[in-house]
Enzyme design. Structure first.
Site, mmCIF file in Angstrom:
data_model
loop_
_atom_site.group_PDB
_atom_site.id
_atom_site.type_symbol
_atom_site.label_atom_id
_atom_site.label_comp_id
_atom_site.label_asym_id
_atom_site.label_seq_id
_atom_site.Cartn_x
_atom_site.Cartn_y
_atom_site.Cartn_z
ATOM 1 N N GLU A 262 0.885 -1.173 0.000
ATOM 2 C CA GLU A 262 0.000 0.000 0.000
ATOM 3 C C GLU A 262 0.919 1.219 0.000
ATOM 4 O OE1 GLU A 262 -3.715 -2.267 2.193
ATOM 5 O OE2 GLU A 262 -2.604 -0.781 3.345
ATOM 6 N N CYS A 296 -2.497 8.811 2.942
ATOM 7 C CA CYS A 296 -2.170 8.439 1.562
ATOM 8 C C CYS A 296 -3.310 8.783 0.618
ATOM 9 C CB CYS A 296 -1.880 6.948 1.499
ATOM 10 S SG CYS A 296 -3.255 5.945 2.087
ATOM 11 N N GLU A 475 -6.034 -5.282 0.169
ATOM 12 C CA GLU A 475 -6.387 -5.875 1.458
ATOM 13 C C GLU A 475 -7.802 -5.413 1.804
ATOM 14 O OE1 GLU A 475 -3.406 -6.262 4.511
ATOM 15 O OE2 GLU A 475 -1.778 -5.853 3.102
HETATM 16 P P1 NAD Z 1 8.652 5.104 4.200
HETATM 17 O O1 NAD Z 1 8.556 4.293 2.965
HETATM 18 O O2 NAD Z 1 9.795 6.016 4.360
HETATM 19 O O3 NAD Z 1 8.675 4.156 5.495
HETATM 20 C C1 NAD Z 1 7.671 3.205 5.734
HETATM 21 C C2 NAD Z 1 8.232 2.111 6.633
HETATM 22 O O4 NAD Z 1 9.236 1.407 5.927
HETATM 23 C C3 NAD Z 1 8.899 2.636 7.904
HETATM 24 O O5 NAD Z 1 8.634 1.749 8.953
HETATM 25 C C4 NAD Z 1 10.365 2.617 7.540
HETATM 26 O O6 NAD Z 1 11.244 2.522 8.645
HETATM 27 C C5 NAD Z 1 10.427 1.358 6.690
HETATM 28 N N1 NAD Z 1 11.552 1.308 5.759
HETATM 29 C C6 NAD Z 1 12.188 2.329 5.153
HETATM 30 N N2 NAD Z 1 13.178 1.859 4.364
HETATM 31 C C7 NAD Z 1 13.144 0.507 4.456
HETATM 32 C C8 NAD Z 1 13.920 -0.548 3.885
HETATM 33 N N3 NAD Z 1 14.929 -0.304 3.046
HETATM 34 N N4 NAD Z 1 13.605 -1.818 4.209
HETATM 35 C C9 NAD Z 1 12.573 -2.091 5.044
HETATM 36 N N5 NAD Z 1 11.832 -1.131 5.639
HETATM 37 C C10 NAD Z 1 12.108 0.150 5.346
HETATM 38 O O7 NAD Z 1 7.267 5.883 4.321
HETATM 39 P P2 NAD Z 1 6.841 6.949 5.419
HETATM 40 O O8 NAD Z 1 7.543 8.227 5.148
HETATM 41 O O9 NAD Z 1 6.933 6.326 6.750
HETATM 42 O O10 NAD Z 1 5.260 7.111 5.097
HETATM 43 C C11 NAD Z 1 4.745 7.971 4.146
HETATM 44 C C12 NAD Z 1 4.471 7.242 2.848
HETATM 45 O O11 NAD Z 1 3.583 6.156 3.094
HETATM 46 C C13 NAD Z 1 3.755 8.117 1.826
HETATM 47 O O12 NAD Z 1 4.305 7.867 0.563
HETATM 48 C C14 NAD Z 1 2.319 7.632 1.882
HETATM 49 O O13 NAD Z 1 1.554 7.840 0.731
HETATM 50 C C15 NAD Z 1 2.521 6.180 2.133
HETATM 51 N N6 NAD Z 1 1.315 5.579 2.702
HETATM 52 C C16 NAD Z 1 0.541 4.773 1.911
HETATM 53 C C17 NAD Z 1 -0.645 4.222 2.422
HETATM 54 C C18 NAD Z 1 -1.555 3.351 1.588
HETATM 55 O O14 NAD Z 1 -2.440 2.718 2.163
HETATM 56 N N7 NAD Z 1 -1.397 3.291 0.279
HETATM 57 C C19 NAD Z 1 -1.010 4.490 3.736
HETATM 58 C C20 NAD Z 1 -0.190 5.334 4.510
HETATM 59 C C21 NAD Z 1 0.973 5.863 3.980
HETATM 60 O O1 6OD Z 2 -8.615 2.817 5.959
HETATM 61 C C1 6OD Z 2 -7.754 1.963 5.746
HETATM 62 O O2 6OD Z 2 -7.959 0.754 5.934
HETATM 63 C C2 6OD Z 2 -6.438 2.372 5.256
HETATM 64 N N1 6OD Z 2 -5.585 1.377 4.949
HETATM 65 C C3 6OD Z 2 -6.149 3.681 5.140
HETATM 66 C C4 6OD Z 2 -4.929 4.188 4.652
HETATM 67 C C5 6OD Z 2 -4.646 5.486 4.808
HETATM 68 C C6 6OD Z 2 -3.411 6.024 4.343
HETATM 69 O O3 6OD Z 2 -2.758 6.870 4.942
#
Ligand code: NAD
Ligand code: 6OD
Length: 494
Positions: A262, A296, A475
């Site tokens: 995600e 996100c 999911e």
């Molecule tokens: P990130 O990718 O920097 O980190 C996410 C997680 O991955 C953290 O726990 C981090 O420590 C870990 N991580 C980083 N590098 C890694 C590696 N090489 N190997 C394994 N784990 C690693 O993201 P962030 O800054 O924490 O979160 C923001 C991002 O998450 C945004 O791009 C946002 O859109 C996305 N996001 C997506 C969803 C979704 O449901 N699609 C939901 C929430 C956030």
């Molecule tokens: O509502 C959810 O189940 C979900 N995965 C939300 C994600 C939000 C992103 O920041």
């Protein structure tokens, strides 16, 4: 709180906390700061390679007995976990606020409330799950019976980000455990608190030792990388940025492990000339600014029919100005800080890019002065731009802050083309009182989730995920059961 008096957050492995002294040469820790003030409020014990290995080994040990536990007992553990979170509700709220600085109303109504819903919903979903079967006609009037038995995927690495820490963690942990898996979770280094509290709750709910383990740390060169590279994991469920997702995929590729991703988004809202203006402005205010734009699903591109462009721009800017930035525990606060100074630097970088591209700033564009201890926090003004196009970087790249560009369109086809002109494909929202148009346009969106006249309205049984750079797989409901289990098809000649 000074670094010396800050609380310790420890790893949780095989049913108990691991004291830093137990990890010898690996005894490293890092500071956690409060985003609202910039002050250190915790020290976190970082898991090195050996501790991650202990966590995976513990999970492997717990796997067999937990997978063989009858579904009604597994789902009873999930329901007790929900009840215990409810009993300790305010502790979870406080931990989420300490990590993120988010407003107390949101922590209560969204983050912790959704943790309860995640456990209860996936207990229901797994308890009600059936299996497909097929009677196959064979030559000579005989038949064969095909049915699939679903087995747990195994030891699942659960890696989550900082924006909705408990919500996103429990969204994965609840179905994984309900399906009989054991998990090793790696919360974001920015938000270690609620994942750790959850370990106590699951232990007290009766989950066997080793079925839920928490390892703290960073990504590359730290707990995240050690976990995804570990040969003892059977799959990875990951929420985070597209760049990290791509990295994780390469790490697990040699061992061909399944992934559920995600990832990021650059989500569009499409506002048609017949939209209910008040309802639309309320919806856009949430979708652009909720959680300080750090969801996100948040809208960062707003395409508006030219006939209502000025009204939408003025109305949204007025609502943005009425948001109340302030102390997280003040019930009137609507908007918290960004997660960190580093993230604020990134968002401000896009403010500069927008200016270079000739954007007009309708509101915001700077750093607010909130006074006293809050001036050490990573605050940012809710910001709206006009005058940008789809060619400009602030309209193409995910910013993950309380910002949006408003862009006019003239026809429905043009609006659809503009919205789909992106490398991401997570979510979209369509605002119109013409329901035929609503269905038509929503179906034309190249995204995982399209809303009509609403945003982030969730039924946890429905598929959730994204296309393109926004992820792999879905999911939610049956989609979660598919990811967290492996089928064995049995074919019996009758
Ligand atoms: P990130 O990718 O920097 O980190 C996410 C997680 O991955 C953290 O726990 C981090 O420590 C870990 N991580 C980083 N590098 C890694 C590696 N090489 N190997 C394994 N784990 C690693 O993201 P962030 O800054 O924490 O979160 C923001 C991002 O998450 C945004 O791009 C946002 O859109 C996305 N996001 C997506 C969803 C979704 O449901 N699609 C939901 C929430 C956030
Ligand atoms: O509502 C959810 O189940 C979900 N995965 C939300 C994600 C939000 C992103 O920041």
């Amino acid at each position: 709180m000074t670094a010396d008096t800050a609380r310790w957050i420890r790893n949780f492995v095989d049913g108990r906390y691991v004291d830093p002294e137990e990890t010898g040469g690996e005894n490293r820790s890092f500071e956690k700061t409060d985003p609202a003030t910039g002050l250190v409020n915790a020290r976190v014990h970082e898991a090195g390679e050996a501790l991650v290995d202990r966590a995976v080994t513990a999970a492997r040990g717990a796997l067999g007995p937990w997978a063989r536990t009858p579904v009604r007992e597994r789902t009873a553990v999930l329901r007790r976990a929900a009840d215990l979170i409810e009993e300790r509700f305010e502790e979870f709220v406080a931990a989420e606020i300490a990590d993120t600085g988010k407003p107390v109303t949101q922590a209560r109504e969204l983050d912790v409330a959704r943790a309860l819903a995640n456990f209860r919903t996936f207990a229901d979903v797994v308890a009600a799950a059936g299996q497909e079967s097929f009677l196959t006609d064979l030559a000579g009037g005989r038949q064969a019976l095909n049915y699939a038995v679903r087995k747990p995927l195994g030891v699942v690495a659960v890696i989550v980000p900082w924006n909705l820490p408990l919500l996103l963690l429990t969204w994965k942990v609840a179905p994984a455990l309900a399906c009989g898996n054991a998990v090793v979770v790696k919360p974001s280094e920015e938000t270690p608190g609620t994942a750790t509290l959850l370990a106590e709750v699951l232990r007290d709910a009766g989950l066997p030792a080793g079925a839920y383990n928490v390892v703290h740390g960073f990504g590359g060169g730290s707990a995240g990388a050690h976990l995804t590279a570990h040969p003892g994991i059977d799959g990875v469920t990951f929420t985070g940025s597209s760049a990290t997702g791509s990295h994780v995929m390469r790490t697990v590729a040699p061992r061909v492990r399944p992934v559920s991703f995600e990832l990021g988004g650059k989500n569009a809202a499409l506002v048609f000339g017949d939209a209910d203006l008040d309802e639309t402005l309320d919806g856009l205010t949430r979708s652009v600014f909720a959680n300080t734009g750090q969801v996100c699903l948040c809208t960062e591109r707003v395409y508006v029919h030219r006939s209502v462009f000025a009204d939408v721009a003025d109305g949204l800017a007025e609502r943005a100005r009425s948001l109340r930035l302030g102390r997280p525990l003040d019930g009137a606060t609507t908007t918290g800080p960004l997660i960190s100074q580093a993230h604020r630097d990134k968002v401000r970088g896009y403010f500069a890019l927008a200016e270079e591209a000739g954007a007009k700033v309708l509101t915001g564009g700077g750093v607010p002065a909130l006074g006293a201890e809050l001036d050490g926090g990573s605050w940012i003004e809710p910001t709206l731009w006009t005058g940008l196009t789809n060619a400009d970087r602030p309209v193409r790249e995910e910013i993950f802050g309380p910002v949006a560009a408003l862009i006019p369109f003239d026809t429905e086809d043009e609006a659809i083309a503009l919205a789909n002109d992106t490398d991401y494909g997570l979510a979209a929202s369509v605002w119109t009182t013409d329901l035929r148009r609503g269905h038509r346009v929503a179906q034309a969106m190249d995204v995982g989730m399209a809303w009509v006249n609403t945003w982030f309205l969730r039924d946890l049984r429905s598929p959730f995920g994204g296309m393109g750079l926004s992820g792999i797989g879905r999911e939610g409901g049956a989609s979660s059961l598919h990811f967290y289990t492996e089928p064995t098809n049995v074919c019996v000649s009758l």
